[in-house]
Motif scaffolding. Structure first.
Motif, short mmCIF file in Angstrom:
data_model
loop_
_atom_site.label_atom_id
_atom_site.label_comp_id
_atom_site.label_asym_id
_atom_site.label_seq_id
_atom_site.Cartn_x
_atom_site.Cartn_y
_atom_site.Cartn_z
N ASP A 42 -1.83 -14.57 -50.22
CA ASP A 42 -3.27 -14.55 -49.78
C ASP A 42 -4.31 -14.19 -50.67
N ASN A 43 -4.00 -14.07 -51.94
CA ASN A 43 -4.91 -13.86 -53.09
C ASN A 43 -5.76 -12.46 -52.54
N ASP A 44 -5.40 -11.57 -52.08
CA ASP A 44 -6.24 -10.42 -51.84
C ASP A 44 -5.63 -9.16 -52.27
N GLU A 45 -5.09 -9.26 -53.74
CA GLU A 45 -4.41 -7.93 -54.65
C GLU A 45 -5.13 -6.99 -54.82
N GLN A 46 -6.61 -7.40 -54.95
CA GLN A 46 -7.52 -6.26 -55.35
C GLN A 46 -7.73 -5.41 -54.03
N GLU A 47 -8.02 -5.88 -53.08
CA GLU A 47 -7.98 -5.45 -51.70
C GLU A 47 -6.74 -4.55 -51.33
N ASP A 48 -5.63 -5.36 -51.41
CA ASP A 48 -4.33 -4.47 -51.34
C ASP A 48 -4.31 -2.85 -51.94
N MET A 49 -4.89 -3.26 -53.36
CA MET A 49 -4.56 -2.09 -54.13
C MET A 49 -5.77 -0.85 -53.60
N LYS A 50 -6.61 -1.14 -52.81
CA LYS A 50 -7.28 -0.09 -52.34
C LYS A 50 -6.83 0.67 -51.04
N LEU A 51 -5.71 0.13 -50.60
CA LEU A 51 -5.01 0.70 -49.55
C LEU A 51 -4.46 2.19 -49.70
N PRO A 52 -4.34 3.25 -48.84
CA PRO A 52 -3.75 4.34 -49.19
C PRO A 52 -2.52 4.50 -49.85
N PHE A 53 -1.92 5.29 -50.86
CA PHE A 53 -0.75 5.40 -51.27
C PHE A 53 -0.09 3.97 -52.05
N LYS A 54 -1.30 3.05 -52.46
CA LYS A 54 -0.65 2.12 -53.03
C LYS A 54 -0.92 2.41 -54.88
N LYS A 55 -1.90 3.19 -55.17
CA LYS A 55 -2.03 3.69 -56.38
C LYS A 55 -2.50 5.13 -56.31
N TYR A 56 -1.92 5.96 -57.32
CA TYR A 56 -2.31 7.36 -57.39
C TYR A 56 -3.41 7.76 -58.38
N ASP A 57 -4.17 8.57 -57.81
CA ASP A 57 -5.58 9.02 -58.64
C ASP A 57 -5.02 10.55 -58.89
N LEU A 58 -4.76 10.94 -60.18
CA LEU A 58 -4.35 12.06 -60.45
C LEU A 58 -5.86 12.93 -60.87
N THR A 59 -5.94 13.95 -60.10
CA THR A 59 -7.65 14.47 -60.35
C THR A 59 -7.00 16.31 -60.30
N ALA A 60 -7.58 16.74 -61.24
CA ALA A 60 -7.09 18.10 -61.16
C ALA A 60 -8.38 19.06 -61.37
N PHE A 61 -8.64 19.99 -60.68
CA PHE A 61 -9.70 21.04 -60.58
C PHE A 61 -9.20 22.32 -61.24
N SER A 62 -10.26 22.80 -61.94
CA SER A 62 -9.92 24.20 -62.45
C SER A 62 -11.35 24.94 -62.12
N PHE A 63 -11.04 26.08 -61.74
CA PHE A 63 -11.95 26.92 -61.48
C PHE A 63 -11.90 28.34 -62.18
N VAL A 64 -12.96 28.70 -62.94
CA VAL A 64 -12.93 29.78 -63.66
C VAL A 64 -14.00 30.91 -63.18
N PHE A 65 -13.60 32.03 -62.94
CA PHE A 65 -14.80 32.92 -62.19
C PHE A 65 -14.81 34.01 -63.51
N VAL A 66 -16.16 34.11 -63.86
CA VAL A 66 -16.30 35.05 -64.76
C VAL A 66 -17.08 36.28 -64.24
N SER A 67 -17.01 37.44 -64.20
CA SER A 67 -17.81 38.57 -63.49
C SER A 67 -18.52 39.06 -64.65
N ASN A 68 -19.96 39.48 -64.27
CA ASN A 68 -20.96 40.15 -64.87
C ASN A 68 -20.73 41.41 -64.66
N HIS A 69 -19.86 41.98 -63.83
CA HIS A 69 -19.89 43.48 -63.67
C HIS A 69 -18.84 44.14 -64.73
#
Length: 107
Positions: A42-69
């Motif tokens: 049906d030529n909707d491969e771009q829409e199919d790839m927007k479905l959940p769990f079709k491709k994975y986005d690896l995103t990592a968050f890092s938090f660093v807390f520095v105290s002034n104390h």
């Protein structure tokens, strides 16, 4: 994982579009077609790839807390104790001599 779950409305929208333009599909047939089997041409491969769990986005968050104390360490004062009773040890022997296995005869 949460970003994939946020795409669930897109899955429902894509499911309703398939049911409007073609023969009616059950949800299991739709999932089988898009995830486990052959998709329709049906030529909707771009829409199919927007479905959940079709491709994975690896995103990592890092938090660093520095105290002034500033950290202050408390060191307790050293107190010298004087032994007021008992016999004093003589200083005329060597510790290594006493702990040695072989001891020569003494006079």
């Amino acid at each position: 994982m949460l970003s994939q779950l946020a795409k669930l409305p897109k899955l429902y929208q894509h499911f309703t579009i398939h049911n409007e333009i073609g023969p009616p599909l059950s949800l299991m047939e739709f999932l089988s077609m898009h995830y486990w089997g052959q998709d329709l041409p049906d030529n909707d491969e771009q829409e199919d790839m927007k479905l959940p769990f079709k491709k994975y986005d690896l995103t990592a968050f890092s938090f660093v807390f520095v105290s002034n104390h500033k950290l202050h360490f408390y060191k307790p004062p050293q107190v010298a104790f004087i032994k007021a009773f008992g016999l004093a040890k003589p200083d005329n022997y060597s510790q290594s001599y006493i702990s040695a296995l072989f001891r020569p005869p003494q006079v």
